[in-house]
Design a protein around this motif. Structure first.
Motif, PDB file in Angstrom:
ATOM      1  N   VAL A  67     -11.713  -9.238  14.319  1.00 26.77           N
ATOM      2  CA  VAL A  67     -10.599  -8.552  13.693  1.00 26.77           C
ATOM      3  C   VAL A  67      -9.055  -9.085  14.057  1.00 26.77           C
ATOM      4  O   VAL A  67      -8.094  -9.126  13.370  1.00 26.77           O
ATOM      5  CB  VAL A  67     -10.462  -7.051  14.182  1.00 26.77           C
ATOM      6  CG1 VAL A  67      -9.335  -6.082  13.573  1.00 26.77           C
ATOM      7  CG2 VAL A  67     -11.832  -6.466  13.766  1.00 26.77           C
ATOM      8  N   THR A  68      -8.827  -9.554  15.219  1.00 32.02           N
ATOM      9  CA  THR A  68      -7.726  -9.988  15.584  1.00 32.02           C
ATOM     10  C   THR A  68      -7.276 -11.353  15.001  1.00 32.02           C
ATOM     11  O   THR A  68      -6.249 -11.576  14.492  1.00 32.02           O
ATOM     12  CB  THR A  68      -7.558 -10.456  17.333  1.00 32.02           C
ATOM     13  OG1 THR A  68      -8.300  -9.353  18.088  1.00 32.02           O
ATOM     14  CG2 THR A  68      -6.394 -11.038  17.816  1.00 32.02           C
ATOM     15  N   LYS A  71      -6.294 -10.132  11.534  1.00 31.15           N
ATOM     16  CA  LYS A  71      -5.099  -9.433  11.527  1.00 31.15           C
ATOM     17  C   LYS A  71      -4.000 -10.812  11.502  1.00 31.15           C
ATOM     18  O   LYS A  71      -2.792 -10.518  10.856  1.00 31.15           O
ATOM     19  CB  LYS A  71      -4.642  -8.891  12.596  1.00 31.15           C
ATOM     20  CG  LYS A  71      -3.304  -7.918  12.801  1.00 31.15           C
ATOM     21  CD  LYS A  71      -3.301  -6.940  13.817  1.00 31.15           C
ATOM     22  CE  LYS A  71      -1.956  -6.209  13.771  1.00 31.15           C
ATOM     23  NZ  LYS A  71      -1.852  -5.684  15.090  1.00 31.15           N
ATOM     24  N   SER A  72      -3.941 -11.744  12.254  1.00 25.76           N
ATOM     25  CA  SER A  72      -3.295 -12.857  12.436  1.00 25.76           C
ATOM     26  C   SER A  72      -3.231 -13.538  10.901  1.00 25.76           C
ATOM     27  O   SER A  72      -2.240 -14.340  10.325  1.00 25.76           O
ATOM     28  CB  SER A  72      -3.528 -13.825  13.431  1.00 25.76           C
ATOM     29  OG  SER A  72      -2.727 -15.004  13.183  1.00 25.76           O
ATOM     30  N   LYS A  74      -4.053 -12.405   8.224  1.00 25.71           N
ATOM     31  CA  LYS A  74      -3.089 -11.551   6.918  1.00 25.71           C
ATOM     32  C   LYS A  74      -1.649 -11.897   7.006  1.00 25.71           C
ATOM     33  O   LYS A  74      -0.893 -12.059   6.265  1.00 25.71           O
ATOM     34  CB  LYS A  74      -3.473 -10.188   7.162  1.00 25.71           C
ATOM     35  CG  LYS A  74      -2.711  -9.268   6.282  1.00 25.71           C
ATOM     36  CD  LYS A  74      -3.024  -7.656   6.606  1.00 25.71           C
ATOM     37  CE  LYS A  74      -2.442  -6.978   5.223  1.00 25.71           C
ATOM     38  NZ  LYS A  74      -2.720  -5.450   5.352  1.00 25.71           N
ATOM     39  N   GLN A  75      -1.143 -11.991   8.472  1.00 28.10           N
ATOM     40  CA  GLN A  75       0.378 -12.314   8.512  1.00 28.10           C
ATOM     41  C   GLN A  75       0.726 -13.569   8.021  1.00 28.10           C
ATOM     42  O   GLN A  75       1.636 -13.731   7.109  1.00 28.10           O
ATOM     43  CB  GLN A  75       0.668 -12.201  10.179  1.00 28.10           C
ATOM     44  CG  GLN A  75       0.729 -10.663  10.695  1.00 28.10           C
ATOM     45  CD  GLN A  75       0.827 -10.685  12.104  1.00 28.10           C
ATOM     46  OE1 GLN A  75       0.645 -11.764  12.760  1.00 28.10           O
ATOM     47  NE2 GLN A  75       1.305  -9.493  12.577  1.00 28.10           N
ATOM     48  N   PHE A 153      -9.578 -13.918   7.572  1.00 29.35           N
ATOM     49  CA  PHE A 153      -8.607 -13.203   6.777  1.00 29.35           C
ATOM     50  C   PHE A 153      -9.368 -12.962   5.440  1.00 29.35           C
ATOM     51  O   PHE A 153      -9.754 -11.931   4.627  1.00 29.35           O
ATOM     52  CB  PHE A 153      -7.417 -13.053   6.429  1.00 29.35           C
ATOM     53  CG  PHE A 153      -6.612 -12.116   5.631  1.00 29.35           C
ATOM     54  CD1 PHE A 153      -6.511 -10.859   5.685  1.00 29.35           C
ATOM     55  CD2 PHE A 153      -6.048 -12.696   4.511  1.00 29.35           C
ATOM     56  CE1 PHE A 153      -5.773 -10.033   4.872  1.00 29.35           C
ATOM     57  CE2 PHE A 153      -5.307 -12.019   3.672  1.00 29.35           C
ATOM     58  CZ  PHE A 153      -5.509 -10.673   3.842  1.00 29.35           C
ATOM     59  N   GLN A 156     -12.477 -11.124   5.666  1.00 34.46           N
ATOM     60  CA  GLN A 156     -12.407  -9.777   5.536  1.00 34.46           C
ATOM     61  C   GLN A 156     -12.123  -9.316   4.327  1.00 34.46           C
ATOM     62  O   GLN A 156     -12.680  -8.314   3.986  1.00 34.46           O
ATOM     63  CB  GLN A 156     -11.292  -9.373   6.554  1.00 34.46           C
ATOM     64  CG  GLN A 156     -10.701  -7.780   6.644  1.00 34.46           C
ATOM     65  CD  GLN A 156      -9.375  -7.693   7.605  1.00 34.46           C
ATOM     66  OE1 GLN A 156      -8.673  -8.308   7.441  1.00 34.46           O
ATOM     67  NE2 GLN A 156      -9.625  -6.680   8.244  1.00 34.46           N
TER      68      GLN A 156
END
Length: 161
Positions: A67-68, A71-72, A74-75, A153, A156
């Protein structure tokens, strides 16, 4: 001013569509009886359409999502990729990302993210995509970690939990 803008746009489009390299016959590219990696006359391996062109040869992915990293990723997507790629299967400038992590091996994805020029020049599927999209993916100079985070990502986005 208008003429300059039009001339610049035409010049950019000509540049973006040029330097595609030779495309392989699509019938030969999809022939499953041939090995994925062919060799050149000198015995060195040539382009592997399942791995791509670049330094990534074997990327091991865990069954569950990090997940970490996602999230990165996605940014990074929002800053570097969202202007050309949607998260659905709809094409914007480039193709949509839906299903990409299921369609391609992780090595191929990471090699393409970090080495798009060489891959576009050699990959028949990317050359066909270029004919549809008409714009080469620019090299965003992403690090290996950035590429790995983007891959997570993409996973995901494709439903990996």
């Amino acid at each position: 001013m208008k003429k300059l803008l039009i001339t610049g746009t035409i010049a950019f489009m000509m540049y973006a569509c040029g330097n595609q390299g030779e495309t392989k016959d699509s019938a030969n590219a999809s022939d499953e009886s041939k090995p994925a990696t062919e060799t050149t006359e000198s015995g060195n391996p040539s382009y592997d359409p399942k791995r791509g062109e670049g330094k990534f040869e074997n990327v091991e992915l865990p069954a569950s999502l990090d997940v970490t990293m996602a999230k990165s990723g996605k940014q990074i997507y929002e800053v570097k990729c969202a202007s050309c790629h949607k998260l659905s299967d709809e094409r914007l400038v480039g193709p949509g990302w839906k299903g990409v992590s299921n369609k391609h091996r992780p090595e191929w994805i990471m090699n393409f993210i970090t080495n798009p020029d060489a891959m576009i020049d050699q990959d028949p599927e990317l050359q066909a995509q270029l004919e549809i999209c008409l714009v080469r993916m620019p090299n965003q100079s992403l690090s290996d970690d950035d590429a790995r985070h983007l891959l997570e990502f993409m996973r995901q986005n494709d439903g990996v939990k």
